[in-house]
Scaffold this motif. Sequence first.
Motif, PDB file in Angstrom:
ATOM      1  N   ASP A  22      60.141  10.908 -21.791  1.00 47.47           N
ATOM      2  CA  ASP A  22      60.928   9.921 -22.540  1.00 47.47           C
ATOM      3  C   ASP A  22      60.073   9.123 -23.526  1.00 47.47           C
ATOM      4  OD1 ASP A  22      63.178  10.755 -21.147  1.00 47.47           O
ATOM      5  OD2 ASP A  22      62.790   9.349 -19.501  1.00 47.47           O
ATOM      6  N   GLN A  23      60.751   8.329 -24.343  1.00 48.16           N
ATOM      7  CA  GLN A  23      60.094   7.683 -25.471  1.00 48.16           C
ATOM      8  C   GLN A  23      59.084   6.623 -25.057  1.00 48.16           C
ATOM      9  OE1 GLN A  23      60.881   9.290 -28.139  1.00 48.16           O
ATOM     10  NE2 GLN A  23      59.415   8.232 -29.448  1.00 48.16           N
ATOM     11  N   LYS A  24      59.427   5.784 -24.090  1.00 53.63           N
ATOM     12  CA  LYS A  24      58.499   4.729 -23.697  1.00 53.63           C
ATOM     13  C   LYS A  24      57.179   5.292 -23.186  1.00 53.63           C
ATOM     14  CE  LYS A  24      57.997   0.561 -20.882  1.00 53.63           C
ATOM     15  NZ  LYS A  24      58.664  -0.377 -19.940  1.00 53.63           N
ATOM     16  N   PRO A  25      57.195   6.245 -22.221  1.00 53.58           N
ATOM     17  CA  PRO A  25      55.914   6.801 -21.782  1.00 53.58           C
ATOM     18  C   PRO A  25      55.196   7.569 -22.892  1.00 53.58           C
ATOM     19  CG  PRO A  25      57.748   7.863 -20.636  1.00 53.58           C
ATOM     20  CD  PRO A  25      58.305   6.690 -21.347  1.00 53.58           C
ATOM     21  N   TRP A  26      55.954   8.163 -23.827  1.00 53.83           N
ATOM     22  CA  TRP A  26      55.328   8.835 -24.963  1.00 53.83           C
ATOM     23  C   TRP A  26      54.543   7.830 -25.811  1.00 53.83           C
ATOM     24  CZ3 TRP A  26      53.240  12.684 -27.312  1.00 53.83           C
ATOM     25  CH2 TRP A  26      53.145  12.753 -28.701  1.00 53.83           C
ATOM     26  N   ASN A  27      55.117   6.672 -26.044  1.00 56.95           N
ATOM     27  CA  ASN A  27      54.407   5.631 -26.798  1.00 56.95           C
ATOM     28  C   ASN A  27      53.131   5.205 -26.070  1.00 56.95           C
ATOM     29  OD1 ASN A  27      56.497   5.693 -28.658  1.00 56.95           O
ATOM     30  ND2 ASN A  27      57.522   3.873 -27.828  1.00 56.95           N
ATOM     31  N   LEU A  28      53.224   5.052 -24.734  1.00 55.01           N
ATOM     32  CA  LEU A  28      52.063   4.659 -23.943  1.00 55.01           C
ATOM     33  C   LEU A  28      50.989   5.741 -23.971  1.00 55.01           C
ATOM     34  CD1 LEU A  28      53.868   3.127 -20.831  1.00 55.01           C
ATOM     35  CD2 LEU A  28      52.665   1.881 -22.640  1.00 55.01           C
ATOM     36  N   LEU A  29      51.406   7.007 -23.937  1.00 54.60           N
ATOM     37  CA  LEU A  29      50.450   8.101 -23.979  1.00 54.60           C
ATOM     38  C   LEU A  29      49.674   8.096 -25.303  1.00 54.60           C
ATOM     39  CD1 LEU A  29      49.167  10.699 -22.889  1.00 54.60           C
ATOM     40  CD2 LEU A  29      51.134  11.969 -23.814  1.00 54.60           C
ATOM     41  N   CYS A  30      50.392   7.933 -26.390  1.00 47.82           N
ATOM     42  CA  CYS A  30      49.725   7.910 -27.693  1.00 47.82           C
ATOM     43  C   CYS A  30      48.732   6.753 -27.780  1.00 47.82           C
ATOM     44  CB  CYS A  30      50.752   7.805 -28.818  1.00 47.82           C
ATOM     45  SG  CYS A  30      51.728   9.305 -29.028  1.00 47.82           S
ATOM     46  N   GLU A  31      49.079   5.625 -27.183  1.00 52.11           N
ATOM     47  CA  GLU A  31      48.165   4.487 -27.156  1.00 52.11           C
ATOM     48  C   GLU A  31      46.918   4.820 -26.360  1.00 52.11           C
ATOM     49  OE1 GLU A  31      48.045  -0.180 -25.610  1.00 52.11           O
ATOM     50  OE2 GLU A  31      49.960   0.895 -25.726  1.00 52.11           O
ATOM     51  N   GLY A  75      49.907   2.499 -17.421  1.00 51.64           N
ATOM     52  CA  GLY A  75      51.139   2.937 -16.752  1.00 51.64           C
ATOM     53  C   GLY A  75      51.665   4.260 -17.261  1.00 51.64           C
ATOM     54  N   VAL A  76      50.780   5.120 -17.785  1.00 47.62           N
ATOM     55  CA  VAL A  76      51.194   6.456 -18.219  1.00 47.62           C
ATOM     56  C   VAL A  76      51.405   7.322 -16.978  1.00 47.62           C
ATOM     57  CG1 VAL A  76      50.535   8.519 -19.503  1.00 47.62           C
ATOM     58  CG2 VAL A  76      49.899   6.261 -20.376  1.00 47.62           C
ATOM     59  N   PRO A  77      52.569   7.946 -16.784  1.00 45.97           N
ATOM     60  CA  PRO A  77      52.776   8.821 -15.619  1.00 45.97           C
ATOM     61  C   PRO A  77      51.784   9.981 -15.649  1.00 45.97           C
ATOM     62  CG  PRO A  77      54.863   8.318 -16.687  1.00 45.97           C
ATOM     63  CD  PRO A  77      53.774   7.849 -17.616  1.00 45.97           C
ATOM     64  N   SER A  78      50.874  10.014 -14.699  1.00 42.74           N
ATOM     65  CA  SER A  78      49.789  10.982 -14.728  1.00 42.74           C
ATOM     66  C   SER A  78      49.175  11.107 -13.347  1.00 42.74           C
ATOM     67  CB  SER A  78      48.709  10.541 -15.727  1.00 42.74           C
ATOM     68  OG  SER A  78      48.222   9.246 -15.383  1.00 42.74           O
ATOM     69  N   GLY A  79      48.339  12.117 -13.160  1.00 40.74           N
ATOM     70  CA  GLY A  79      47.668  12.299 -11.882  1.00 40.74           C
ATOM     71  C   GLY A  79      46.526  13.276 -12.002  1.00 40.74           C
ATOM     72  N   SER A  80      45.580  13.196 -11.083  1.00 36.41           N
ATOM     73  CA  SER A  80      44.477  14.148 -11.026  1.00 36.41           C
ATOM     74  C   SER A  80      44.937  15.405 -10.296  1.00 36.41           C
ATOM     75  CB  SER A  80      43.285  13.540 -10.281  1.00 36.41           C
ATOM     76  OG  SER A  80      42.794  12.400 -10.940  1.00 36.41           O
ATOM     77  N   VAL A  81      44.509  16.563 -10.773  1.00 33.77           N
ATOM     78  CA  VAL A  81      44.769  17.810 -10.043  1.00 33.77           C
ATOM     79  C   VAL A  81      43.672  17.934  -8.993  1.00 33.77           C
ATOM     80  CG1 VAL A  81      45.048  20.307 -10.177  1.00 33.77           C
ATOM     81  CG2 VAL A  81      45.863  18.858 -12.052  1.00 33.77           C
ATOM     82  N   ASN A  82      43.957  17.478  -7.790  1.00 31.11           N
ATOM     83  CA  ASN A  82      42.960  17.406  -6.724  1.00 31.11           C
ATOM     84  C   ASN A  82      42.895  18.695  -5.929  1.00 31.11           C
ATOM     85  OD1 ASN A  82      42.322  14.691  -7.249  1.00 31.11           O
ATOM     86  ND2 ASN A  82      43.988  13.954  -5.950  1.00 31.11           N
TER      87      ASN A  82
END
Length: 394
Positions: A258-267, A317-324
Motif C-alpha cells: 500500500d501507499q503509506k508503507p511505500w512512502n516509508l520504504l522510499c524514505e 515502521g517499514v514492514p520487513s524482516g530478516s530471512v533467518n
Amino acid sequence: MTSTARRPLEGITVLDLSWHLAGPYCTMALADLGARVIKIERPGANGGYDPGGVARFEFQGDDVHYIALNRNKESIILDLKSEEGREVFFHMVAQADVVFNNFRPGTMQKLGLDFETVKTANDKIIYASLSAFGATGPDTTRPGVDLVIQAESAGMSMTGYKDGPPARAGLPIADLAGGMWSAMAILAAIRERDAFGTGAREIDMSLFDSHLSMIPYFSAYLTTNGFVPGPQGSGGHSPTYGAFETADGSWLVLAVIDQKPWNLLCEALEAPQLLEDPRFASAGTRIEHTEDLRKAVQEILLTKPRAEWMTKFRGLGVPSGSVNDLREALDHPQVAARDMLVDVPYVGGGTVKLLGNPVNMSGFEKTFASPPRIGQDTDRIIAEFTTGAKENAQ
C-alpha cells in the motif's frame, strides 16, 4: 511435573497409537495442555519415526525425532495382535477418553479395534483416526506421506519460482496441518461430550483435507474468477513484497504493497526518485512495472549490510524482516521472551532443548516432562488399568 495450577485438559486420558510425525504432533499438543497421553508401541518398535528405523540424529542414544514429538507422554509396549494385549487394551479403553491412531484405513479393523468394536468397551469414547486421504473416497487406501499430499493438494504448484521445478515446502506442512486439525477435532468432541452428554464419536481426519483447507483465498479466487495460482517465489503480491539480497550476502524481506508503507520504504532507501517516478505512483502501476521496480530496489539494498537496513526499516515502521536460518530464529529475542525454547530434563540423563508450547492462557502453567523411553511405563500402566478389573471380576 510440579505445577500446582490445573491444566486445561487435566483428567483427559488419550490412548495414542500414532507414529511418524502427524499423529505424535497432535497428541503432543494434547499432552502439553494437560491430557494424560499413553503412547502404545508394538513389540520391537523403535518409534517408527524414520524409514527403516534409522535414527538420523541421536541424543543419549535415543532418536531425536522421537524425543522432539513425545514429551509429557507415557509409553508402553503392547502387542495388539495377541489376545493378552487386546484384553489389556480394552481395559484401558474402558477408562480412557480418546483413542487416536494415524494408520492407513483398514488397519484398525484388521486388529479388531475398529470404532464399533472399541465403543462396546466405552460408550463415551472419542475414536479419532488420521490418514493420508481419509476413510472415504476413491483414494482411501492409498499410501501417502507429506510430500505426496503437498503435491496432490496444490501446495507444490505454488512453492518455488516461476519457470522452475515444483518445490516442497521446507516444513512438512501437510503432516503438521493434519496434526493440528486433528487436535482441534478431538478438543471439539471432548467439549461436546462434556457439555451435552453425547455418546461415542468417530473422527475421520485426512492430511489431504487438512492441507487443502490451508489454501482458502486462492481457492476462492479460482471458484469465483477462474484464477489458478502458480509459484509464489518469496512474495507474489507486489514488486516490493518478497526477498532481497543485501551487501553482506544476507537476505531480508519487504512486505510493502500500500501507499503509506511505500512512502516509508522510499524514505528508508533514501530514494526520492522512486517516489517521484510515475511508473511507481500507485500499487497498480508498481505491479505493471514489476521488473523495473524490483531491479531498482535490489540495487539499492546491495549497498548496505542487512543489519543496517533492518535498523532503518524498524525505525521507520517499514514492514520487513530478516530471512533467518534456524539458528538465528532460535536466537530471536521473542523466543526467550515467550519461553518458546525450553530445557527439558531427559530420562536418559542431562537436559534437552525443545521447542515450547505456543498456547498462553491465564491460570495455565506450562510444564514439560521428559519424553519417555519406549516401553518404560509398560508394567506400571498395565497393572494400573487391569488390577481393579481383575478384582471386580472375582
